[in-house]
Scaffold this motif. Sequence first.
Motif, PDB file in Angstrom:
ATOM      1  N   ALA A   9       0.847  -1.190   0.000  1.00 47.37           N
ATOM      2  CA  ALA A   9       0.000   0.000   0.000  1.00 47.37           C
ATOM      3  C   ALA A   9       0.887   1.246   0.000  1.00 47.37           C
ATOM      4  O   ALA A   9       1.887   1.301   0.709  1.00 47.37           O
ATOM      5  N   ASP A  13      -2.341   5.730  -0.038  1.00 44.19           N
ATOM      6  CA  ASP A  13      -3.394   4.784   0.362  1.00 44.19           C
ATOM      7  C   ASP A  13      -3.589   4.808   1.870  1.00 44.19           C
ATOM      8  O   ASP A  13      -4.712   4.907   2.377  1.00 44.19           O
ATOM      9  N   GLU A  16      -4.956   8.216   3.231  1.00 45.75           N
ATOM     10  CA  GLU A  16      -6.370   8.406   2.901  1.00 45.75           C
ATOM     11  C   GLU A  16      -7.274   7.656   3.884  1.00 45.75           C
ATOM     12  O   GLU A  16      -8.250   8.216   4.392  1.00 45.75           O
TER      13      GLU A  16
END
Length: 137
Positions: A9, A13, A16
């Motif tokens: 990730a 990512d 967020e």
Amino acid sequence: MQFRITRNASEQDIEEIHSELRKYNRSKRETSEALPIGAFYEEADGRKKAGLTGELFGNWLCIHYLWVSEELRGQGLGGKLLEAAEKEAASYGAKYAFVDTFDFQAPGFYTKHGYEQVFKLFDYPYTGARYYYIKRL
């Protein structure tokens, strides 16, 4: 819409999801401020030989890191840092302290200083253990 499963990730990512979770949590929990706290033992040039970092969060002192350089271990310095942070936290109204530690780090240190084990992860990450402690200040 689709699922995306990944072993790598991105920072975007992660940020967020973290941002959305923080937003949700703030909308549901009581208002409280996280204030950083630190206690350090330093050389004259500012080089750190020991220290404790964490945050004051509501009623809690949350200890993130406590480290003492190898040559100073066993001389009571860690206990002095811990006591100083606890005293400072109490002066801000904290009623409790929380810390976690690995089995090879300091479980005995925290129990010696009045911390009570409330949880233990076994086989962490594979064969070790991780301990979670609290203390009433």
